[in-house]
Design an enzyme around this catalytic site. Sequence first.
Site, short mmCIF file in Angstrom:
data_model
loop_
_atom_site.label_atom_id
_atom_site.label_comp_id
_atom_site.label_asym_id
_atom_site.label_seq_id
_atom_site.Cartn_x
_atom_site.Cartn_y
_atom_site.Cartn_z
N HIS B 79 0.84 -1.19 0.00
CA HIS B 79 0.00 0.00 0.00
C HIS B 79 0.88 1.25 0.00
N ASP B 108 8.54 22.54 -25.16
CA ASP B 108 8.32 21.18 -24.67
C ASP B 108 9.33 20.96 -23.54
N TRP B 144 7.25 -0.55 4.32
CA TRP B 144 7.79 0.12 3.13
C TRP B 144 9.23 0.57 3.37
N SER B 171 13.66 5.85 -13.30
CA SER B 171 12.64 6.74 -13.85
C SER B 171 12.64 8.09 -13.15
N SER B 172 12.67 8.07 -11.82
CA SER B 172 12.61 9.33 -11.09
C SER B 172 13.81 10.21 -11.38
N HIS B 255 13.54 10.89 4.54
CA HIS B 255 12.97 12.17 4.95
C HIS B 255 12.85 13.16 3.81
N GLU B 257 12.43 12.47 0.94
CA GLU B 257 11.34 11.91 0.15
C GLU B 257 9.98 12.46 0.57
N TYR B 259 9.32 15.26 1.74
CA TYR B 259 9.16 16.63 1.22
C TYR B 259 9.02 16.63 -0.29
N SER B 270 0.09 27.56 -4.25
CA SER B 270 0.47 28.94 -4.56
C SER B 270 -0.07 29.39 -5.91
N HIS B 304 14.99 11.71 13.00
CA HIS B 304 13.80 11.83 13.85
C HIS B 304 12.87 10.63 13.66
N HIS B 305 13.17 9.79 12.67
CA HIS B 305 12.41 8.55 12.55
C HIS B 305 13.02 7.45 13.41
N THR B 330 7.89 26.28 6.98
CA THR B 330 6.56 25.80 6.60
C THR B 330 5.50 26.75 7.09
N LYS B 333 5.07 29.61 4.85
CA LYS B 333 4.22 29.31 3.69
C LYS B 333 2.74 29.40 4.06
N ARG B 452 1.40 0.45 15.30
CA ARG B 452 1.07 0.33 13.88
C ARG B 452 1.51 -1.04 13.36
C1 HEA Z 1 0.51 9.00 -0.37
C2 HEA Z 1 0.50 8.06 0.43
C3 HEA Z 1 -0.67 7.39 1.08
C4 HEA Z 1 -2.03 7.48 0.82
C5 HEA Z 1 -2.73 8.30 -0.22
C6 HEA Z 1 -2.67 6.61 1.76
C7 HEA Z 1 -4.07 6.41 1.80
C8 HEA Z 1 -4.70 5.59 2.73
N1 HEA Z 1 -4.10 4.84 3.71
FE1 HEA Z 1 -2.10 4.65 4.02
N2 HEA Z 1 -0.10 4.49 4.34
C9 HEA Z 1 0.89 5.18 3.71
C10 HEA Z 1 0.72 6.11 2.70
C11 HEA Z 1 -0.51 6.46 2.17
N3 HEA Z 1 -1.74 6.01 2.56
C12 HEA Z 1 2.18 4.82 4.23
C13 HEA Z 1 3.53 5.39 3.81
C14 HEA Z 1 1.95 3.86 5.22
C15 HEA Z 1 2.98 3.16 6.11
C16 HEA Z 1 3.25 1.78 5.61
C17 HEA Z 1 4.13 1.01 6.52
O1 HEA Z 1 3.86 0.96 7.73
O2 HEA Z 1 5.10 0.43 6.01
C18 HEA Z 1 0.51 3.69 5.27
C19 HEA Z 1 -0.14 2.84 6.16
C20 HEA Z 1 -1.52 2.77 6.32
C21 HEA Z 1 -2.17 2.12 7.41
C22 HEA Z 1 -1.47 1.45 8.58
C23 HEA Z 1 -1.23 0.03 8.30
C24 HEA Z 1 -0.49 -0.60 9.41
O3 HEA Z 1 0.25 0.06 10.12
O4 HEA Z 1 -0.69 -1.81 9.55
C25 HEA Z 1 -3.53 2.25 7.22
C26 HEA Z 1 -4.56 1.72 8.12
O5 HEA Z 1 -5.62 2.12 8.16
C27 HEA Z 1 -3.70 3.02 6.02
C28 HEA Z 1 -4.92 3.37 5.47
C29 HEA Z 1 -5.09 4.21 4.39
C30 HEA Z 1 -6.37 4.54 3.82
C31 HEA Z 1 -7.69 4.00 4.28
C32 HEA Z 1 -6.12 5.39 2.77
C33 HEA Z 1 -7.16 6.01 1.88
O6 HEA Z 1 -6.94 7.39 1.78
C34 HEA Z 1 -7.17 5.39 0.53
C35 HEA Z 1 -8.38 5.84 -0.21
C36 HEA Z 1 -8.47 5.40 -1.64
C37 HEA Z 1 -9.16 4.35 -2.05
C38 HEA Z 1 -9.78 3.47 -1.06
C39 HEA Z 1 -9.22 4.04 -3.50
C40 HEA Z 1 -10.58 3.75 -3.99
C41 HEA Z 1 -10.90 2.29 -3.98
C42 HEA Z 1 -12.11 1.81 -4.30
C43 HEA Z 1 -13.18 2.70 -4.68
C44 HEA Z 1 -12.44 0.38 -4.18
C45 HEA Z 1 -11.51 -0.54 -4.80
C46 HEA Z 1 -11.57 -0.55 -6.25
C47 HEA Z 1 -10.74 -1.23 -7.04
C48 HEA Z 1 -9.59 -2.03 -6.48
C49 HEA Z 1 -10.87 -1.16 -8.50
N4 HEA Z 1 -2.47 3.33 5.49
C1 HEA Z 2 4.08 14.79 2.92
C2 HEA Z 2 4.72 14.17 3.78
C3 HEA Z 2 5.16 14.67 5.13
C4 HEA Z 2 5.32 15.96 5.61
C5 HEA Z 2 5.14 17.26 4.89
C6 HEA Z 2 5.77 15.80 6.96
C7 HEA Z 2 6.06 16.88 7.77
C8 HEA Z 2 6.63 16.78 9.04
N1 HEA Z 2 6.88 15.62 9.72
FE1 HEA Z 2 6.42 13.73 9.09
N2 HEA Z 2 6.22 11.87 8.36
C9 HEA Z 2 5.79 11.52 7.11
C10 HEA Z 2 5.42 12.38 6.10
C11 HEA Z 2 5.49 13.77 6.21
N3 HEA Z 2 5.85 14.49 7.31
C12 HEA Z 2 5.73 10.10 6.97
C13 HEA Z 2 5.31 9.34 5.72
C14 HEA Z 2 6.17 9.57 8.18
C15 HEA Z 2 6.25 8.10 8.61
C16 HEA Z 2 7.21 7.26 7.91
C17 HEA Z 2 7.13 5.85 8.41
O1 HEA Z 2 7.62 5.61 9.53
O2 HEA Z 2 6.57 4.99 7.72
C18 HEA Z 2 6.48 10.71 9.02
C19 HEA Z 2 6.97 10.60 10.31
C20 HEA Z 2 7.43 11.66 11.05
C21 HEA Z 2 8.20 11.52 12.25
C22 HEA Z 2 8.66 10.21 12.88
C23 HEA Z 2 7.64 9.69 13.81
C24 HEA Z 2 7.98 8.36 14.33
O3 HEA Z 2 8.06 7.41 13.57
O4 HEA Z 2 8.15 8.28 15.55
C25 HEA Z 2 8.47 12.80 12.71
C26 HEA Z 2 9.25 13.11 13.93
O5 HEA Z 2 9.78 14.11 14.09
C27 HEA Z 2 7.87 13.71 11.76
C28 HEA Z 2 7.92 15.09 11.86
C29 HEA Z 2 7.47 15.96 10.88
C30 HEA Z 2 7.59 17.41 10.98
C31 HEA Z 2 8.16 18.19 12.14
C32 HEA Z 2 7.07 17.90 9.82
C33 HEA Z 2 7.03 19.37 9.43
O6 HEA Z 2 7.48 19.55 8.13
C34 HEA Z 2 5.66 19.94 9.57
C35 HEA Z 2 5.69 21.44 9.50
C36 HEA Z 2 4.33 22.07 9.48
C37 HEA Z 2 3.73 22.69 10.52
C38 HEA Z 2 4.37 22.77 11.86
C39 HEA Z 2 2.36 23.25 10.39
C40 HEA Z 2 2.26 24.62 9.80
C41 HEA Z 2 3.02 25.66 10.50
C42 HEA Z 2 2.46 26.71 11.16
C43 HEA Z 2 1.01 26.94 11.21
C44 HEA Z 2 3.39 27.70 11.75
C45 HEA Z 2 3.40 27.79 13.23
C46 HEA Z 2 4.02 26.63 13.82
C47 HEA Z 2 4.83 26.60 14.89
C48 HEA Z 2 5.41 27.76 15.59
C49 HEA Z 2 5.17 25.30 15.43
N4 HEA Z 2 7.25 13.00 10.77
CU LIG Z 3 10.81 12.65 8.41
#
Ligand code: HEA
Ligand code: HEA
Ligand SMILES: [Cu+2]
Lengths: 287, 527, 386
Positions: B79, B108, B144, B171-172, B255, B257, B259, B270, B304-305, B330, B333, B452
């Site tokens: 997923h 292009d 993942w 590709s990327s 990390h 990634e 962003y 924007s 931080h992860h 952030t 922004k 999780r």
């Molecule tokens: C961009 C990234 C992204 C997006 C969009 C989503 C979208 C969603 N995610 Fe996911 N998710 C992750 C990134 C993302 N996730 C990541 C990085 C993890 C961590 C994995 C890990 O632990 O290694 C995670 C893990 C994760 C978990 C935790 C699993 C676990 O720890 O065991 C769960 C549980 O509820 C979850 C749920 C969902 C749901 C319900 C959506 C929904 O928003 C999805 C909604 C969309 C649909 C449901 C599509 C429509 C489908 C239909 C209409 C029916 C089917 C039709 C056909 C098949 C033709 N996600």
């Molecule tokens: C689009 C993807 C995205 C983005 C933008 C962010 C943004 C941020 N993430 Fe997140 N993060 C993930 C995707 C993302 N993360 C994913 C996928 C994981 C789990 C991976 C995995 O384990 O599978 C993760 C996990 C993750 C962890 C690890 C947790 C753990 O496993 O224990 C942490 C810890 O520091 C963290 C921190 C942050 C912080 C500080 C930001 C900051 O960039 C956020 C900044 C934004 C704001 C703070 C809000 C707006 C600001 C204001 C309104 C201004 C005023 C604010 C202050 C003065 C505070 N993230």
């Molecule tokens: Cu991070």
Amino acid sequence: MSSPSTYYIPHDAKWPIIGSIALFLFFAGFAAFLNGGNSVVMLAGGALLIYMMFRWFGLVITESENGMYSKQVDTSFRMGMMWFIFSEVMFFAGFFGALFYARIFSGPWLSGIGEGGAAATNAVLWSNFEYMWPHNGPAELGGEYQVMGWLGLPLINTIILLISGVTVTIAHHAIKEGNHDKMVRWLLATVALGFLFVGLQCFEYYEAYAHLNLKLTTGIYGSTFFMLTGFHGFHVTMGAIILLVVMLRGRRKHFSATNHFAFEAAAWYWHFVDVVWLGLFIFVYII
Amino acid sequence: MSTATTEHHDHHDDHGPAYGWKRWLFTTNHKDIGTLYLLFSLVMFFIGGGMALIIRAELWQPGLQIVDPLFFNSMTTMHALVMIFGVVMPAFVGLANWMIPMMIGGPDMALPRLNNWSFWIMPFAFLLLLSTLFMEGGGPAGGWTLYAPLSLQGGDSFAFVIFSIHFMGISSVMGSINIVATIFNMRAPGMTLMKMPLFVWTWLITAYLLIAVIPVLAGAVTMLLTDRYFGTSFFSAAGGGDPVMYQHIFWFFGHPEVYILILPAFGIMSSIIPTFARKPLFGYASMVYATASIAFLSFIVWAHHMFTVGMPLAGEMFFMFATMMISVPTGVKVFNWMATMWRGSMTFETPMLFAIGFLVMFTIGGLSGLMLAITPADIQYHDTYFVVAHFHYVLVPGAIYSIMAATYYWIPKWTGNMYDEKLGKIHFWISTIFLNVLFFPMHFVGLAGMPRRIPDYSLQFADWNMVASIGAFGFGFSQLIFAYVVIKCMKGGEKATDEVWEGADGLEWTVASPAPYHTFETPPTIK
Amino acid sequence: MRSTFCAVVSRLCWLTVLLPGSKAFADINMPVGVTPISKEVYGLHMLIFWICCVIGAAVFAVMFYSIFKHRKSKGHKPADFHESTTVEILWTAVPLVILVSMAIPAAKTLIAMEDTSNADLTIKVTGYQWKWHYEYLDSGVNFFSSLAAEHNEARQVDSGIDVSTIDNYLKEVDNPLVVPVGKKIRFLHTAADVIHSWWVPDLAVKKDAIPGFINENWALIEEPGIYRGKCTELCGRDHGFMPVVVKAVPEDEYLAWVAEQSGAGEEAETVADGDAAEEDTDREWAMDELLARGEKVYTANCVACHQAGGQGVPGAFPAITGSPVAIGDVDKHIEVVYEGVAGSAMASFAAQLSDADMAAVLTYQRNALGNSVGDTIQPSAIKALR
Ligand code: HEA
Ligand code: HEA
Ligand SMILES: [Cu+2]
Ligand code: CUA
């Protein structure tokens, strides 16, 4: 002919999709091979990939020879190559990172040096381990081995690569002067040095395996040693082949004093390979 | 400039579209390739979402009802891989393909054939990845993040997964190189860097992030491969390696990634917010600098992860402070968008609704990210559903909403037809309600102690999990509306004007709708 | 209407602050816990939570104000400003200040958490797929702790058991970790196969257990009680099924427990060194005796991978039924179980099983689960290996 204000957009391209199929076959075949299958699919994919590159590059060369490219297209190519090399640098950075991490953190930690659990790690799990680089881990994987010294082949190889950096530069100056024969001669020297390097590297590997008992499986030392030098060796081979192709094209007078991007790209690549080697020489062999 | 493609036959290098399937296989046109990317991403969204629904169905109530735990783990893993590499990244690349050349007044992309290759790798890479689900032993089930040594225990699928990651990586990197070359080399005269729309800026910076970190991921998974098949010991203590070393290298990629998954979204916001506020973007320059700072900081916060892996105290402190710092740019922004809306003259068509949804819910996700950054607290949050809640808030109403907003915003330009506004609004509201039903309770169960990546849980989490599952099915199925709107709009509908939106500003709105197959063969003049 | 709403909200807020961990919020908030550190962490958590709420509320307030007031349908004309260095500096500086105010208490707590010096006792916690092994380094007491049998049965797919009838579902183990209250306990975390993570929310202790490395952590429990936790690092198929149960008791009770454990001779399940185990090892066992015991050992240790019927999970875990190893050469069979298979999930069971258990499970695999080789393996043969 194109005027400087238009950009060459090729209208169709079948090589990319063939390249995708080739890569798919190669990767799937390689994976199947690693799981104990045969290597037919992998080799077929590899062959198709090479064929694809020949044809694709051939097409680009023809277009270039026909003057379809503008200065701007040339710039795109240059940027493409530059950032490709940067991505390669980052690829090596990953492996260097592993080397540094193993040397600065894991090794000392296993021998009890460090905050927190280090002392306990050593006392409870690996009480006979004392850190010094190189090592093959507290379990001494792969058994007794000897270290690859830097004075012999590696030093010679360093000198070879440094000289090849000079020869390729001489060739570059030659083409800038429009002197084709001189360019080809010096490129030939560069290519020869490149292959000499690869040959010596192979010999070094043979020595390591046959006499030093230093293998890929010799703990972290063997792992980092062979992965870093191995990927580097692979890049040298690629670089040498690229230079060879450039040389052959040079013989056909494909380049002019002002238009010789392929040459420059190959030369950049060669310098990159050179610099990586210097890093290797220092961090893998000497220190 | 002409809009009729048939008039171009006299040029050797600018045919109109070829006919039939060949057009799509061999195309070098940035608009075709953009369309391919976007459609691919839509298909993958349903596949990845389908997997999410399997996860949510199993978590509907305690006890194991539907799947084996190993299959559950492989659903979680797949997923995430599908959503990140197959949905969000390709969708952003698709948008880049469509919009960047038009926004900077270029004919292009800089390297059109390479562009075709970048795309056509994706279906094959995902064929490789998804095929592992049908192999003996099932797909990858180590999360993942593919942490060693667990990931090394996988069945035959392991090598296929590693290679599919290499494959996507190629590709990327090629796609990013292309974007960098396009932005630097294809701008119309007069389009200075500081005049570029922010979408272009954010993509430029994203492309650099990609070129810098994807190869590192490639290196990391290569080491996994050799540890498994060639007896190296990068990640095994017995040989002097360290499983934690994998995590450092992975997150050095991972990390930045995340962003990569959000910066282009910032660019989209924007573009959209000023249009519907009918007011220029507030603080253009500071937006650029903020984006650059976020990108820079993203390289020094990776650990931080890993707050629970046992790092030295100084390391934990450093990564805590550095992570907290990201909130500042952030915040800049968010405040800038707020100020753009302030005293504007707003209307709320579907793109704007999604943009506002993004703003509100991304901020919630960002603030929970900030909580995670506080090391001592993260030790309690880590690997619980609180983290899952955080990243879905930044990814789904963040990245995914931005993509939907962008689609609604630009689809009239792409197809020449207006989408169904009413259905669009319905899609927004249903999605937004269910989305919060889906992800908000995850904060609660996470804090209360639900880890999780588990297929079954203790009874005290039962209620909220059921709520979340209801939300998941509601949210998932409401995406069918989106697919329907897109397809309907591609097929026909009310004709769109060239400008489409009243407040729209930018070169893309100066060309016809639908945008002609070739735009800006002669560079436009920039005011 | 509006004032009732406000009243409810404010009461909710105050409840969370004043009655930390009150029952009403136990299901949706972090527990306060029972150690000085867990209480500090809880305080920190609530502090940053409220700061985030305030920031969020402020941002959303401004945003929604302009959404309602500055809309075209209300005839609002757009202003034309798009820059102001003053505000930009302001909204860079103010967040920085807020961040510093969070960072200072966070750093303090962190420093306290990392200080494992001057501990009263040390317990080594080793993660296995999928159970915990505890070893009291001061007294030598050691044992395995895995999901309680009743729970294990209920959680199988299609078990037919309604899990809601089971108390503390998935939170119960066979042998809990017993510790004294009021003492500084140092934990050494490590793992035998893959990474696990030992987490007890009430102690605010969560540390990864990394194979080949040891991490340290500590807790000082202030109140007697039973504290439950989980493995929180994905560790394979049964990651969700390796709970942690800590039983904190007054010191005298603890000492009595230790004496009981190390005195009267260990249970037969643990590594043999008591007299009873000695006897078990040396005598000749009959086939049905071995099979009966083997079945128990198999159920406790092997089903997780090789499955109850011995059919395995194709591609991941080989079947025992008809396995060339299990019906082939005895020595190879013993070797696989005794030493494990390097680089796979099949760990060495030498330390986990007594001679008799090992012999029994081997015999069981050869003569049950669809296999019928007909030979027995005697505990003495295993003893000879050690
Ligand atoms: C961009 C990234 C992204 C997006 C969009 C989503 C979208 C969603 N995610 Fe996911 N998710 C992750 C990134 C993302 N996730 C990541 C990085 C993890 C961590 C994995 C890990 O632990 O290694 C995670 C893990 C994760 C978990 C935790 C699993 C676990 O720890 O065991 C769960 C549980 O509820 C979850 C749920 C969902 C749901 C319900 C959506 C929904 O928003 C999805 C909604 C969309 C649909 C449901 C599509 C429509 C489908 C239909 C209409 C029916 C089917 C039709 C056909 C098949 C033709 N996600
Ligand atoms: C689009 C993807 C995205 C983005 C933008 C962010 C943004 C941020 N993430 Fe997140 N993060 C993930 C995707 C993302 N993360 C994913 C996928 C994981 C789990 C991976 C995995 O384990 O599978 C993760 C996990 C993750 C962890 C690890 C947790 C753990 O496993 O224990 C942490 C810890 O520091 C963290 C921190 C942050 C912080 C500080 C930001 C900051 O960039 C956020 C900044 C934004 C704001 C703070 C809000 C707006 C600001 C204001 C309104 C201004 C005023 C604010 C202050 C003065 C505070 N993230
Ligand atoms: Cu991070
Ligand atoms: Cu052990 Cu998860």
